[in-house]
Design a protein around this motif. Structure first.
Motif, mmCIF file in Angstrom:
data_model
loop_
_atom_site.group_PDB
_atom_site.id
_atom_site.type_symbol
_atom_site.label_atom_id
_atom_site.label_comp_id
_atom_site.label_asym_id
_atom_site.label_seq_id
_atom_site.Cartn_x
_atom_site.Cartn_y
_atom_site.Cartn_z
ATOM 1 N N LEU A 161 39.264 31.597 28.180
ATOM 2 C CA LEU A 161 38.265 32.716 28.755
ATOM 3 C C LEU A 161 36.829 32.045 28.594
ATOM 4 O O LEU A 161 35.932 32.196 29.766
ATOM 5 N N ALA A 162 36.642 31.246 27.502
ATOM 6 C CA ALA A 162 35.437 30.779 27.303
ATOM 7 C C ALA A 162 35.117 29.600 28.346
ATOM 8 O O ALA A 162 34.013 29.508 28.822
ATOM 9 N N SER A 163 36.092 28.895 28.680
ATOM 10 C CA SER A 163 36.104 27.717 29.440
ATOM 11 C C SER A 163 35.642 28.396 30.830
ATOM 12 O O SER A 163 34.786 27.644 31.637
ATOM 13 N N ALA A 174 28.785 41.291 34.752
ATOM 14 C CA ALA A 174 29.268 40.301 35.651
ATOM 15 C C ALA A 174 30.729 40.526 36.065
ATOM 16 O O ALA A 174 31.683 39.547 36.363
ATOM 17 N N VAL A 175 31.122 41.931 36.018
ATOM 18 C CA VAL A 175 32.663 42.200 36.094
ATOM 19 C C VAL A 175 32.750 41.758 37.554
ATOM 20 O O VAL A 175 34.158 41.587 37.939
ATOM 21 N N GLN A 176 31.984 41.994 38.550
ATOM 22 C CA GLN A 176 32.595 41.478 39.993
ATOM 23 C C GLN A 176 32.271 40.108 40.112
ATOM 24 O O GLN A 176 32.688 40.015 41.481
ATOM 25 N N THR A 177 31.851 39.302 39.324
ATOM 26 C CA THR A 177 31.863 38.088 39.631
ATOM 27 C C THR A 177 32.638 36.905 39.082
ATOM 28 O O THR A 177 33.239 35.894 39.390
ATOM 29 N N VAL A 178 32.883 37.085 37.575
ATOM 30 C CA VAL A 178 33.610 36.502 36.676
ATOM 31 C C VAL A 178 35.147 36.529 37.390
ATOM 32 O O VAL A 178 35.639 37.353 37.464
ATOM 33 N N GLY A 179 35.549 35.213 37.595
ATOM 34 C CA GLY A 179 36.945 34.956 38.004
ATOM 35 C C GLY A 179 36.992 34.590 39.595
ATOM 36 O O GLY A 179 37.930 34.597 40.251
ATOM 37 N N LYS A 180 35.938 35.309 39.886
ATOM 38 C CA LYS A 180 35.644 35.004 41.770
ATOM 39 C C LYS A 180 34.797 33.852 42.061
ATOM 40 O O LYS A 180 35.066 33.179 43.097
ATOM 41 N N VAL A 181 33.738 33.815 41.455
ATOM 42 C CA VAL A 181 32.722 32.657 41.691
ATOM 43 C C VAL A 181 32.444 32.145 40.314
ATOM 44 O O VAL A 181 32.715 32.564 39.342
ATOM 45 N N VAL A 193 46.570 37.758 25.931
ATOM 46 C CA VAL A 193 47.063 36.387 26.369
ATOM 47 C C VAL A 193 47.009 36.568 27.974
ATOM 48 O O VAL A 193 46.711 35.440 28.653
ATOM 49 N N GLY A 194 47.429 37.516 28.502
ATOM 50 C CA GLY A 194 47.318 37.641 29.855
ATOM 51 C C GLY A 194 45.836 37.645 30.574
ATOM 52 O O GLY A 194 45.709 36.701 31.374
ATOM 53 N N LEU A 195 44.854 37.847 29.757
ATOM 54 C CA LEU A 195 43.474 37.531 30.157
ATOM 55 C C LEU A 195 43.293 36.193 30.223
ATOM 56 O O LEU A 195 42.673 35.701 31.091
ATOM 57 N N GLY A 196 43.572 35.339 29.135
ATOM 58 C CA GLY A 196 43.542 34.066 29.008
ATOM 59 C C GLY A 196 44.045 33.288 30.308
ATOM 60 O O GLY A 196 43.518 32.255 30.940
ATOM 61 N N VAL A 197 45.365 33.699 30.514
ATOM 62 C CA VAL A 197 45.841 32.955 31.693
ATOM 63 C C VAL A 197 45.482 33.466 33.030
ATOM 64 O O VAL A 197 45.120 32.538 34.095
ATOM 65 N N ALA A 198 44.873 34.595 33.271
ATOM 66 C CA ALA A 198 44.008 34.984 34.512
ATOM 67 C C ALA A 198 42.912 34.150 34.519
ATOM 68 O O ALA A 198 42.299 33.678 35.566
ATOM 69 N N ALA A 199 42.357 33.828 33.296
ATOM 70 C CA ALA A 199 40.986 33.128 33.494
ATOM 71 C C ALA A 199 41.474 31.561 33.809
ATOM 72 O O ALA A 199 40.654 30.917 34.587
ATOM 73 N N VAL A 200 42.535 30.936 33.345
ATOM 74 C CA VAL A 200 42.996 29.682 33.788
ATOM 75 C C VAL A 200 43.313 29.858 35.101
ATOM 76 O O VAL A 200 42.827 28.768 35.914
ATOM 77 N N GLN A 201 43.942 30.603 35.737
ATOM 78 C CA GLN A 201 44.392 30.792 37.077
ATOM 79 C C GLN A 201 43.062 30.652 38.240
ATOM 80 O O GLN A 201 42.956 30.080 39.117
ATOM 81 N N ALA A 202 42.082 31.732 37.711
ATOM 82 C CA ALA A 202 40.976 31.762 38.102
ATOM 83 C C ALA A 202 40.154 30.470 38.469
ATOM 84 O O ALA A 202 39.602 30.154 39.547
ATOM 85 N N GLN A 203 40.017 29.820 37.565
ATOM 86 C CA GLN A 203 39.255 28.429 37.447
ATOM 87 C C GLN A 203 39.853 27.423 38.331
ATOM 88 O O GLN A 203 39.280 26.807 39.046
ATOM 89 N N LEU A 204 41.519 27.511 38.386
ATOM 90 C CA LEU A 204 42.107 26.469 39.304
ATOM 91 C C LEU A 204 41.904 26.803 40.707
ATOM 92 O O LEU A 204 41.872 26.030 41.358
ATOM 93 N N GLU A 205 41.808 28.363 40.875
ATOM 94 C CA GLU A 205 42.125 28.736 42.315
ATOM 95 C C GLU A 205 40.443 29.259 42.776
ATOM 96 O O GLU A 205 40.518 29.774 43.947
ATOM 97 N N LEU A 206 39.685 29.125 42.172
ATOM 98 C CA LEU A 206 38.230 29.457 42.496
ATOM 99 C C LEU A 206 37.665 28.765 44.001
ATOM 100 O O LEU A 206 37.505 29.728 44.885
ATOM 101 N N ASP A 207 38.014 27.608 44.086
ATOM 102 C CA ASP A 207 37.376 27.032 45.314
ATOM 103 C C ASP A 207 38.333 27.479 46.609
ATOM 104 O O ASP A 207 37.936 27.681 47.719
#
Ligand code: PLP
Length: 387
Positions: free
Chosen positions: A53-55, A177-184, A244-258
């Motif tokens: 999540l920090a990343s 930043a609830v509506q931006t983290v994971g999206k932008v 753990v789920g939040l952490g994986v969501a963060a990884v996926q969001a980072q990978l799929e952001l663009d």
């Protein structure tokens, strides 16, 4: 066919999150504070999630405190700073008038208990002007809270400039930043804030998960007291599988952001242009050039938004209004009202918020059925046409 255009309300779990959580529910049942191997396994899972999540937000893992979602993170920020700075004579809170209720009602609650509160109105596009904020802050201001993006209209705020205004009077700056983290792309350093709230279920993670990022050195009182979890900042045994789920969501969001920005943005633009073209008497609310790419808020003249929402739902399409139904009366959205839009605009405003699971076919289906539904509602209503 069921179509979900309400991703700002919540999102479906990402399949990778579901898989990781299912495994963690079975395997990581230990208490992360326990010294034995079961506890250490759970702690390792939490540490991994925190790092992930920090990343995503450019933070140091130890500066993130878990919360049970965005509402708790917002409460922690507002109440924690109010309590920490009370003894220093800073008993003034400032927030934008378009904040989520999690911030607004928390500030109002404190205002009933002796704090003073100033709400800063945005301009007609929903943007908070740094000069307007400058008028509101004083040497007594403890906290300024302005959201990164608004949940109803998607407008992005000039957060770094606003934070600078707050810092000039020695106030702490919080952004929701609830509506931006994971999206932008969100970077706590670039935003120059002191506190940042985020929520897992807005980007493919589970509900009831979130975090408050706290800049090192910021004085803040805990919301929950008890054990020494989270370095004494939030007591309570951690919900390891969910985090753990939040952490994986963060990884996926980072990978799929663009790809999300490109694909979801294209769909939102197709939907918005299609509505404006096919339905007369429609207008976009907010700032078209400064928005989260998945959101559009559109006013339908001479239409009650709730009636259209229900008609769409009967057709299998889920959208949202910003209005709240309290004791049988419909309150227009506080966001659109703060933007000083006339009742003809606020009454008929619908939010369409898209996500990566939406398709072109779904957008085209909406564009096919919507004009007929609007015509039907307009033929039944005597609402006057605004001039
Ligand atoms: N802040 C904003 C901007 C939101 O959109 C929401 C959710 O709707 C929240 C806070 C509250 O987050 P949660 O549902 O995780 O409590």
């Amino acid at each position: 066919m069921r179509i979900y255009f309400d991703h700002n309300a919540t999102t479906p779990l990402h399949p990778a999150v579901l898989e990781a959580m299912t495994q963690a529910l079975a395997d990581d049942f230990g208490n992360a504070s326990s010294v034995h191997a079961f506890g250490q396994k759970a702690k390792a899972a939490l540490d991994l999630a925190r790092g992930r999540l920090a990343s995503l937000v450019g933070a140091e893992p130890s500066d993130l405190v878990w919360t049970a979602g965005g509402t708790e993170a917002d409460n922690f920020a507002v109440r924690g700073i109010a309590e920490a700075l009370e003894s220093r004579g800073r008993r003034h809170l400032v927030a934008s008038a378009i904040e989520h209720e999690a911030v607004l009602n928390t500030c109002k609650h404190l205002a009933r208990r002796g704090w003073t509160l100033t709400l800063v109105a945005p301009d007609q596009r929903g943007v908070v002007n740094p000069d307007a904020l400058r008028q509101a802050v004083t040497a007594q201001t403890a906290l300024v809270s302005v959201m990164h993006a608004n949940n109803e209209i998607g407008t992005l705020q000039p957060v770094a400039e606003l934070a600078d205004v707050a810092h000039q009077v020695g106030a702490v700056f919080h952004t929701d930043a609830v509506q931006t983290v994971g999206k932008v792309a969100v970077d706590v350093g670039a935003l120059a804030v002191d506190l940042l709230s985020l929520s897992g279920h807005k980007f493919g993670g589970p509900k009831g998960t979130g975090a408050l990022w706290i800049k090192r050195g910021t004085r803040i009182a805990p919301l929950l007291t008890g054990g020494r979890h989270e370095r004494n900042r939030r007591a309570g045994t951690e919900n390891v599988p969910a985090l753990v789920g939040l952490g994986v969501a963060a990884v996926q969001a980072q990978l799929e952001l663009d790809t999300h920005r490109r694909d979801v943005g294209r769909l939102r633009d197709r939907l918005e242009a299609g509505i404006l073209q096919r339905v007369a008497g429609t207008v976009v609310n907010g700032d078209p050039g400064r928005r989260v790419y998945n959101t559009t808020n559109i006013s339908f003249e001479r239409v009650e938004a709730e009636s259209l929402l229900i008609a769409l739902d009967l057709d299998g399409i889920a959208v949202s209004t910003g209005s709240a139904c309290s004791s049988g009366t419909l309150e227009p959205s506080h966001v659109l009202r703060a933007m000083r839009l006339p009742p003809s605009r606020t009454q008929g405003a619908l939010r369409f918020s898209l996500g990566p699971t939406n398709t072109e076919e779904e957008v085209d289906h909406l564009l096919q059925v919507l004009p007929g539904l609007v015509d039907k509602l307009r033929s039944l209503t005597r609402m006057p046409v605004s001039r």
